[in-house]
Write a protein that holds these residues in place. Structure first.
Motif, PDB file in Angstrom:
ATOM      1  N   ARG A  76       0.791  -1.133  -0.185  1.00 42.51           N
ATOM      2  CA  ARG A  76       0.109  -0.081  -0.052  1.00 42.51           C
ATOM      3  C   ARG A  76       0.894   1.225  -0.076  1.00 42.51           C
ATOM      4  O   ARG A  76       2.068   1.130  -0.050  1.00 42.51           O
ATOM      5  N   ALA A  77       0.175   2.521  -0.159  1.00 40.09           N
ATOM      6  CA  ALA A  77       1.118   3.505   0.050  1.00 40.09           C
ATOM      7  C   ALA A  77       1.362   3.966   1.531  1.00 40.09           C
ATOM      8  O   ALA A  77       1.061   5.029   2.045  1.00 40.09           O
ATOM      9  N   VAL A  78       2.052   3.096   1.835  1.00 41.48           N
ATOM     10  CA  VAL A  78       2.556   3.164   3.477  1.00 41.48           C
ATOM     11  C   VAL A  78       3.837   2.700   3.730  1.00 41.48           C
ATOM     12  O   VAL A  78       4.594   1.555   3.113  1.00 41.48           O
ATOM     13  N   GLN A  79       4.614   3.597   4.291  1.00 41.69           N
ATOM     14  CA  GLN A  79       6.186   3.516   4.512  1.00 41.69           C
ATOM     15  C   GLN A  79       6.487   1.987   5.249  1.00 41.69           C
ATOM     16  O   GLN A  79       7.495   1.444   4.439  1.00 41.69           O
ATOM     17  N   ARG A  96      11.307  -4.933  -8.051  1.00 43.04           N
ATOM     18  CA  ARG A  96      10.508  -3.968  -8.219  1.00 43.04           C
ATOM     19  C   ARG A  96       9.520  -3.921  -7.141  1.00 43.04           C
ATOM     20  O   ARG A  96       8.696  -5.018  -6.632  1.00 43.04           O
ATOM     21  N   ILE A  97       9.109  -2.674  -6.709  1.00 40.76           N
ATOM     22  CA  ILE A  97       7.984  -2.427  -5.623  1.00 40.76           C
ATOM     23  C   ILE A  97       6.761  -1.922  -6.145  1.00 40.76           C
ATOM     24  O   ILE A  97       7.003  -0.981  -7.059  1.00 40.76           O
ATOM     25  N   HIS A  98       5.735  -2.527  -5.991  1.00 39.19           N
ATOM     26  CA  HIS A  98       4.618  -2.297  -6.540  1.00 39.19           C
ATOM     27  C   HIS A  98       3.552  -1.573  -5.778  1.00 39.19           C
ATOM     28  O   HIS A  98       3.071  -2.238  -4.859  1.00 39.19           O
ATOM     29  N   VAL A 127       5.780   6.690  -3.877  1.00 42.33           N
ATOM     30  CA  VAL A 127       6.743   6.448  -4.951  1.00 42.33           C
ATOM     31  C   VAL A 127       8.060   7.047  -4.773  1.00 42.33           C
ATOM     32  O   VAL A 127       9.114   6.285  -5.060  1.00 42.33           O
ATOM     33  N   LYS A 128       8.126   8.275  -3.949  1.00 46.22           N
ATOM     34  CA  LYS A 128       9.496   8.694  -3.890  1.00 46.22           C
ATOM     35  C   LYS A 128      10.327   7.835  -2.936  1.00 46.22           C
ATOM     36  O   LYS A 128      11.460   7.797  -3.074  1.00 46.22           O
ATOM     37  N   TYR A 129       9.561   7.209  -1.961  1.00 41.08           N
ATOM     38  CA  TYR A 129      10.220   6.675  -0.776  1.00 41.08           C
ATOM     39  C   TYR A 129      10.360   5.261  -1.379  1.00 41.08           C
ATOM     40  O   TYR A 129      11.691   4.915  -1.233  1.00 41.08           O
ATOM     41  N   ALA A 162       7.284  11.517  -9.792  1.00 41.44           N
ATOM     42  CA  ALA A 162       8.039  11.188  -8.606  1.00 41.44           C
ATOM     43  C   ALA A 162       9.054  10.129  -8.482  1.00 41.44           C
ATOM     44  O   ALA A 162       9.789   9.655  -7.634  1.00 41.44           O
ATOM     45  N   GLY A 163       9.034   9.408  -9.631  1.00 43.61           N
ATOM     46  CA  GLY A 163       9.874   8.166 -10.330  1.00 43.61           C
ATOM     47  C   GLY A 163       9.124   6.943 -10.625  1.00 43.61           C
ATOM     48  O   GLY A 163      10.028   5.898 -10.845  1.00 43.61           O
TER      49      GLY A 163
END
Length: 499
Positions: A76-79, A96-98, A127-129, A162-163
């Motif tokens: 998820r969009a979680v650090q 790859r991280i999705h 995405v940046k992280y 963001a990459g």
């Protein structure tokens, strides 16, 4: 990058494995991953590492097991999710991280209780992280199918800056029509700055039976990666079937698109996944169904005999279906059995093959010949020697005018137990006898029987759901005796109970 090349992203081990009752252990996942590698899959989504220790370990081991495909982990969009995914991917040659987040108004309002601007900020931050930890990041805009195109374009442009190198446009609910989905991809291709530097990906679900059609429509509009599963397994009605997309692109040369898939391995990989997941492939399933190359109409048979192209747009051999099967009987030796298993994508150690050969002979003694499907069922139904509960014997008496009675013997961790009971039928009697030994509150919620071919000596497959202590457990059994297969399925459920 070849503009006509379509990258195959297989999510059988992540999205496909979310089907209830189809969970695989790490050894089985590695077996599937290696089969996908031999098939020519470009990206293997190995799991969702933060979700469980088992998923984390599977991503670790698959990363070690495969050589050239990219290994992908979902977050998820979680650090924390991203940190755990990066750790799980440590051994992958290509990783790859999705990561992603829901973008439709329904998700933003009801799932996140948020607003559009905050969703973009969270997407960019994730995405940046992730880009700090791995070189390749894919972003998914969950429920993009129901996201309005203008806002979706803003999200996509932001994550590219963001990459993100790959952007996934999922039709999460299977809602889109092919024209709508193609228009969505085309809109992004025309309105997003920097879109020429990334790969757009399709990820379509089959709720309305349009997953393959939407995927091909998206590819025709400019997407160059498609996210698929073997046999179309997946939540609800399933995902886009890998074999369907691969063969559509192979048969329809006018699309001008190609994949790296070795289509001659499709049939064996399909059977492997079906067997390991205990999920039968419907007979009329495109490409890999039992009837995919069968012709019963006299007109069709006559045409095919004269020229196969009259009714077949692909040869059975194109997908690995062998017209010239070696017929296996009780007189077949180890070599013939080993060859047939390898054709079906099943590899065994010499020791395992020896024991399996004895099981094969017992089945062959009951049947005139053993089919490929029989072998797959036999291999899938094999119980580990260390199983907690095992069936020693089963004897059933039933018939017109007789009350069915069953006697059963079980081996429970090396200790022998016996019981007898009557019932409304032979299966009910056998289950009642088993319950006298296994004294737990158990309720059968679903009981499905499927035959393989059509003969009276056929192997029957039984799939069963049993409720115990508030949880549902799934079991599988196979035998020429359907009562024995039913008891084996029930025991399979018991062996999965949490003690």
């Amino acid at each position: 990058m070849d503009g006509n090349r379509v990258y195959i992203f297989d999510t059988t081990l992540r999205d496909g494995e979310q089907v209830p009752g189809c969970q695989l252990n790490t050894i089985e996942k590695i077996q599937v991953a290696k089969a996908l590698e031999s098939l020519g899959v470009d990206v293997i989504e190995a799991g969702f590492p933060v979700s469980s220790p088992g998923d984390f370990n599977s991503v670790v081991e698959i990363s070690k097991a495969v050589t050239w495909p990219t290994v992908c982990a979902l977050t998820r969009a979680v650090q924390k999710d991203i940190d755990v995914a990066a750790e799980a991917l440590h051994h992958a040659k290509k990783k790859r991280i999705h990561t992603g987040i829901g973008t439709s108004d329904q998700h933003i309002r009801y799932k996140f209780n948020s607003n559009r601007e905050e969703i973009i900020e969270r997407a960019v931050r994730a995405v940046k992280y992730a880009r700090q930890l791995v070189d390749e990041v894919e972003f998914y805009a969950e429920d993009a199918g129901r996201t309005d195109n203008e806002y979706l374009a803003r999200v996509v442009e932001a994550v590219i800056k963001a990459g993100a190198g790959i952007v996934n446009i999922p039709d999460t609910t299977g809602y889109c029509l092919p024209g709508e989905y193609a228009a969505k991809i085309r809109y992004l291709m025309e309105h997003v700055e920097g879109i020429e530097n990334v790969i757009l990906s399709t990820h379509c679900h089959d709720d309305l039976g349009l997953a393959a059609a939407n995927t091909v429509a998206g590819l025709s509009a400019g997407a160059r990666q498609c996210e698929v599963t073997v046999n179309g397994v997946g939540e609800r009605a399933g995902n886009t079937a890998l074999e369907e997309v691969a063969m559509i692109l192979r048969c329809r040369h006018d699309l001008g698109l190609q994949t790296n898939v070795n289509t001659t391995k499709i049939s064996s990989v399909s059977r492997l996944v079906s067997g390991l997941m205990n999920m039968p492939v419907q007979a009329n399933k495109a490409i890999v169904g039992r009837n995919a190359f069968a012709h019963s109409s006299g007109i069709h048979q006559d045409g095919v005999l004269k020229d196969s192209s009259t009714y077949e747009i692909m040869c059975p051999q194109d997908v690995g279906v062998d017209d010239n099967n070696i017929v296996l009987t009780a007189r077949s030796g180890h070599a013939a059995l080993k060859y047939r298993l390898e054709v079906l994508g099943i590899s065994m150690s010499p020791e395992r093959l020896d024991s399996f050969y004895q099981e094969f002979l017992r089945l062959a003694d009951q049947k005139k010949q053993v089919s490929d499907d029989d072998l797959l069922v036999l291999a899938g139904a094999h119980r580990q020697e260390t199983a907690h509960v095992r069936l020693d014997y089963l004897q059933v008496t039933s018939g017109r005018g007789l009350k069915p009675v069953a006697s059963i013997g079980l081996d429970i961790s090396g200790e022998k137990f016996e019981a007898a009971a009557s019932g409304n039928g032979p299966v009910d009697a056998a289950i009642n006898a088993l319950k006298l030994i296994i004294r737990r509150q158990m309720t059968i919620k679903e009981f499905t029987i499927q035959n393989i071919t059509k003969g009276s000596d056929d192997v029957g497959k039984v799939h069963m759901q049993v409720e115990h202590d508030g949880r549902i457990y799934y079991g599988f059994g196979a035998d020429t005796d359907i009562v024995s297969a039913s008891v084996e399925a029930y025991i399979d459920c018991i062996n999965k109970f949490k003690n």
